[in-house]
Design a protein around this motif. Structure first.
Motif, PDB file in Angstrom:
ATOM      1  N   TRP A  29       0.833  -1.207   0.000  1.00  0.00           N
ATOM      2  CA  TRP A  29       0.000   0.000   0.000  1.00  0.00           C
ATOM      3  C   TRP A  29       0.863   1.249   0.000  1.00  0.00           C
ATOM      4  O   TRP A  29       0.527   2.255  -0.645  1.00  0.00           O
ATOM      5  N   LEU A  30       1.982   1.209   0.722  1.00  0.00           N
ATOM      6  CA  LEU A  30       2.898   2.360   0.723  1.00  0.00           C
ATOM      7  C   LEU A  30       3.479   2.576  -0.663  1.00  0.00           C
ATOM      8  O   LEU A  30       3.596   3.725  -1.120  1.00  0.00           O
ATOM      9  N   GLN A  31       3.845   1.504  -1.347  1.00  0.00           N
ATOM     10  CA  GLN A  31       4.335   1.622  -2.719  1.00  0.00           C
ATOM     11  C   GLN A  31       3.304   2.321  -3.610  1.00  0.00           C
ATOM     12  O   GLN A  31       3.641   3.222  -4.386  1.00  0.00           O
ATOM     13  N   VAL A  32       2.062   1.885  -3.520  1.00  0.00           N
ATOM     14  CA  VAL A  32       0.999   2.475  -4.333  1.00  0.00           C
ATOM     15  C   VAL A  32       0.806   3.945  -3.980  1.00  0.00           C
ATOM     16  O   VAL A  32       0.633   4.792  -4.865  1.00  0.00           O
ATOM     17  N   THR A  33       0.851   4.259  -2.710  1.00  0.00           N
ATOM     18  CA  THR A  33       0.682   5.648  -2.272  1.00  0.00           C
ATOM     19  C   THR A  33       1.773   6.537  -2.851  1.00  0.00           C
ATOM     20  O   THR A  33       1.488   7.618  -3.397  1.00  0.00           O
ATOM     21  N   LEU A  34       3.016   6.104  -2.729  1.00  0.00           N
ATOM     22  CA  LEU A  34       4.134   6.912  -3.218  1.00  0.00           C
ATOM     23  C   LEU A  34       4.095   7.058  -4.740  1.00  0.00           C
ATOM     24  O   LEU A  34       4.483   8.103  -5.280  1.00  0.00           O
ATOM     25  N   ARG A  35       3.621   6.045  -5.428  1.00  0.00           N
ATOM     26  CA  ARG A  35       3.608   6.088  -6.889  1.00  0.00           C
ATOM     27  C   ARG A  35       2.427   6.859  -7.458  1.00  0.00           C
ATOM     28  O   ARG A  35       2.563   7.551  -8.470  1.00  0.00           O
ATOM     29  N   HIS A  36       1.268   6.784  -6.797  1.00  0.00           N
ATOM     30  CA  HIS A  36       0.053   7.280  -7.453  1.00  0.00           C
ATOM     31  C   HIS A  36      -0.750   8.337  -6.706  1.00  0.00           C
ATOM     32  O   HIS A  36      -1.662   8.911  -7.292  1.00  0.00           O
ATOM     33  N   GLN A  37      -0.451   8.620  -5.431  1.00  0.00           N
ATOM     34  CA  GLN A  37      -1.297   9.555  -4.701  1.00  0.00           C
ATOM     35  C   GLN A  37      -1.366  10.918  -5.368  1.00  0.00           C
ATOM     36  O   GLN A  37      -2.444  11.519  -5.481  1.00  0.00           O
ATOM     37  N   LYS A  80      -1.087  11.617  -8.468  1.00  0.00           N
ATOM     38  CA  LYS A  80      -1.860  11.524  -9.706  1.00  0.00           C
ATOM     39  C   LYS A  80      -3.353  11.494  -9.394  1.00  0.00           C
ATOM     40  O   LYS A  80      -4.157  12.129 -10.090  1.00  0.00           O
ATOM     41  N   LEU A  81      -3.735  10.772  -8.357  1.00  0.00           N
ATOM     42  CA  LEU A  81      -5.145  10.708  -7.969  1.00  0.00           C
ATOM     43  C   LEU A  81      -5.655  12.067  -7.518  1.00  0.00           C
ATOM     44  O   LEU A  81      -6.837  12.383  -7.686  1.00  0.00           O
ATOM     45  N   ALA A  82      -4.781  12.879  -6.946  1.00  0.00           N
ATOM     46  CA  ALA A  82      -5.185  14.203  -6.467  1.00  0.00           C
ATOM     47  C   ALA A  82      -5.481  15.161  -7.616  1.00  0.00           C
ATOM     48  O   ALA A  82      -6.160  16.174  -7.415  1.00  0.00           O
ATOM     49  N   ARG A  83      -5.011  14.816  -8.825  1.00  0.00           N
ATOM     50  CA  ARG A  83      -5.187  15.736  -9.963  1.00  0.00           C
ATOM     51  C   ARG A  83      -6.040  15.161 -11.087  1.00  0.00           C
ATOM     52  O   ARG A  83      -6.380  15.881 -12.025  1.00  0.00           O
ATOM     53  N   THR A  84      -6.379  13.891 -11.019  1.00  0.00           N
ATOM     54  CA  THR A  84      -7.068  13.273 -12.149  1.00  0.00           C
ATOM     55  C   THR A  84      -8.456  13.853 -12.377  1.00  0.00           C
ATOM     56  O   THR A  84      -9.173  14.167 -11.416  1.00  0.00           O
ATOM     57  N   GLU A  85      -8.830  13.981 -13.616  1.00  0.00           N
ATOM     58  CA  GLU A  85     -10.157  14.485 -13.972  1.00  0.00           C
ATOM     59  C   GLU A  85     -11.222  13.399 -13.887  1.00  0.00           C
ATOM     60  O   GLU A  85     -12.411  13.683 -14.018  1.00  0.00           O
ATOM     61  N   HIS A  86     -10.809  12.166 -13.645  1.00  0.00           N
ATOM     62  CA  HIS A  86     -11.757  11.054 -13.587  1.00  0.00           C
ATOM     63  C   HIS A  86     -12.380  10.870 -12.204  1.00  0.00           C
ATOM     64  O   HIS A  86     -13.212   9.980 -12.024  1.00  0.00           O
ATOM     65  N   LEU A  87     -11.967  11.684 -11.233  1.00  0.00           N
ATOM     66  CA  LEU A  87     -12.540  11.634  -9.899  1.00  0.00           C
ATOM     67  C   LEU A  87     -13.097  12.998  -9.515  1.00  0.00           C
ATOM     68  O   LEU A  87     -12.543  14.027  -9.905  1.00  0.00           O
ATOM     69  N   SER A  88     -14.180  12.992  -8.753  1.00  0.00           N
ATOM     70  CA  SER A  88     -14.723  14.242  -8.233  1.00  0.00           C
ATOM     71  C   SER A  88     -13.867  14.709  -7.052  1.00  0.00           C
ATOM     72  O   SER A  88     -12.976  13.993  -6.595  1.00  0.00           O
ATOM     73  N   GLY A  89     -14.171  15.901  -6.559  1.00  0.00           N
ATOM     74  CA  GLY A  89     -13.414  16.418  -5.434  1.00  0.00           C
ATOM     75  C   GLY A  89     -13.507  15.531  -4.211  1.00  0.00           C
ATOM     76  O   GLY A  89     -12.501  15.247  -3.543  1.00  0.00           O
ATOM     77  N   MET A  90     -14.713  15.064  -3.897  1.00  0.00           N
ATOM     78  CA  MET A  90     -14.889  14.200  -2.734  1.00  0.00           C
ATOM     79  C   MET A  90     -14.225  12.844  -2.939  1.00  0.00           C
ATOM     80  O   MET A  90     -13.712  12.242  -1.993  1.00  0.00           O
ATOM     81  N   GLN A  91     -14.229  12.345  -4.163  1.00  0.00           N
ATOM     82  CA  GLN A  91     -13.567  11.072  -4.435  1.00  0.00           C
ATOM     83  C   GLN A  91     -12.050  11.197  -4.275  1.00  0.00           C
ATOM     84  O   GLN A  91     -11.388  10.264  -3.820  1.00  0.00           O
ATOM     85  N   ARG A  92     -11.500  12.343  -4.614  1.00  0.00           N
ATOM     86  CA  ARG A  92     -10.063  12.566  -4.396  1.00  0.00           C
ATOM     87  C   ARG A  92      -9.746  12.571  -2.908  1.00  0.00           C
ATOM     88  O   ARG A  92      -8.726  12.036  -2.484  1.00  0.00           O
ATOM     89  N   VAL A  93     -10.629  13.213  -2.136  1.00  0.00           N
ATOM     90  CA  VAL A  93     -10.453  13.204  -0.680  1.00  0.00           C
ATOM     91  C   VAL A  93     -10.523  11.772  -0.152  1.00  0.00           C
ATOM     92  O   VAL A  93      -9.741  11.366   0.711  1.00  0.00           O
ATOM     93  N   TYR A  94     -11.455  10.998  -0.687  1.00  0.00           N
ATOM     94  CA  TYR A  94     -11.606   9.598  -0.275  1.00  0.00           C
ATOM     95  C   TYR A  94     -10.329   8.809  -0.550  1.00  0.00           C
ATOM     96  O   TYR A  94      -9.867   8.046   0.311  1.00  0.00           O
ATOM     97  N   TRP A  95      -9.748   8.986  -1.716  1.00  0.00           N
ATOM     98  CA  TRP A  95      -8.541   8.237  -2.049  1.00  0.00           C
ATOM     99  C   TRP A  95      -7.339   8.720  -1.247  1.00  0.00           C
ATOM    100  O   TRP A  95      -6.427   7.938  -0.956  1.00  0.00           O
ATOM    101  N   ALA A  96      -7.320   9.997  -0.876  1.00  0.00           N
ATOM    102  CA  ALA A  96      -6.272  10.474   0.026  1.00  0.00           C
ATOM    103  C   ALA A  96      -6.424   9.825   1.397  1.00  0.00           C
ATOM    104  O   ALA A  96      -5.438   9.468   2.054  1.00  0.00           O
ATOM    105  N   TYR A  97      -7.674   9.648   1.810  1.00  0.00           N
ATOM    106  CA  TYR A  97      -7.950   8.968   3.081  1.00  0.00           C
ATOM    107  C   TYR A  97      -7.511   7.506   3.007  1.00  0.00           C
ATOM    108  O   TYR A  97      -6.885   6.985   3.940  1.00  0.00           O
ATOM    109  N   MET A  98      -7.823   6.834   1.895  1.00  0.00           N
ATOM    110  CA  MET A  98      -7.489   5.425   1.750  1.00  0.00           C
ATOM    111  C   MET A  98      -5.988   5.187   1.679  1.00  0.00           C
ATOM    112  O   MET A  98      -5.471   4.220   2.250  1.00  0.00           O
ATOM    113  N   LEU A  99      -5.267   6.055   0.991  1.00  0.00           N
ATOM    114  CA  LEU A  99      -3.843   5.838   0.766  1.00  0.00           C
ATOM    115  C   LEU A  99      -2.979   6.588   1.784  1.00  0.00           C
ATOM    116  O   LEU A  99      -2.377   5.989   2.664  1.00  0.00           O
ATOM    117  N   SER A 100      -2.923   7.912   1.681  1.00  0.00           N
ATOM    118  CA  SER A 100      -2.014   8.682   2.541  1.00  0.00           C
ATOM    119  C   SER A 100      -2.387   8.581   4.018  1.00  0.00           C
ATOM    120  O   SER A 100      -1.548   8.279   4.873  1.00  0.00           O
TER     121      SER A 100
END
Length: 205
Positions: A112-120, A122-142
């Motif tokens: 999970w740490l590997q995934v966080t360092l590699r993709h967090q 990118k998830l914070a800037r992707t247009e494929h997620l809404s603002g709340m979904q970006r917050v959710y993925w920050a919660y899940m990873l970071s």
């Protein structure tokens, strides 16, 4: 589509029973609830259903310790949508010993740490997620990686208070009393919902 995974050897020993409860909390309650709340999900290895063309396009990176999580994140970054469906059931065996459990969970944590360092980022800037979904993925990873550090710090502070004779005003301090009640209530409610989920494990939802 991420399905639901049930431990099929819960009666072997105390550890397998605890892992079975954990899996129910994770797959039947947490993943399903988050998917319904945030309209996004995560592929956790067992019981994932992919379109063949999508899986061929995304692939899996053998260099990653949790290649399933990493491929799920890359699929989201590529514009695919993941959902969780707990009516799709598979089973697996729990680890039987403390050593096997520790090795498994250490690999999961490092992966999970590997995934966080590699993709967090990118998830914070992707247009494929809404603002709340970006917050959710920050919660899940970071936050998922940082929380254990804060949790251990809290335990250390409580031990230090006890050793130094500092009074822990659990009853008289409104904030401590309220947060303790909420925390314990959530634990009771989660275990109740998990128990109900186990009771209908073979029924579709």
């Amino acid at each position: 589509v991420q399905g639901r995974c049930i431990v099929r050897n819960p009666k072997d020993n105390f550890q397998t029973r605890m892992v079975a409860i954990e899996f129910e909390q994770m797959y039947a309650v947490a993943h399903q609830g988050r998917s319904m709340l945030m309209d996004t999900a995560i592929f956790g290895g067992t019981n994932g259903w992919w379109r063949t063309s999508t899986l061929q396009a995304i692939g899996m990176d053998p260099r990653m310790l949790t290649e399933d999580i990493e491929s799920a994140v890359r699929s989201i970054l590529a514009g695919y949508k993941l959902v969780h469906d707990r009516s799709v059931i598979s089973t697996e065996l729990s680890t039987m010993s403390a050593k096997a459990w520790w090795s498994q969970r250490l690999r999961w944590a490092q992966g999970w740490l590997q995934v966080t360092l590699r993709h967090q980022h990118k998830l914070a800037r992707t247009e494929h997620l809404s603002g709340m979904q970006r917050v959710y993925w920050a919660y899940m990873l970071s936050w998922g990686g940082l929380f254990p550090l804060f949790a251990m710090a809290a335990v250390s502070l409580l031990i230090a208070d006890a050793v130094t004779g500092h009074s822990i005003k659990l009853i008289t301090d409104p904030f401590l009393a309220f947060t303790t009640i909420v925390t314990l209530s959530v634990m009771v409610l989660l275990n109740l919902v998990t128990s109900l989920a186990q009771g209908v494990a073979q029924r579709p939802f």
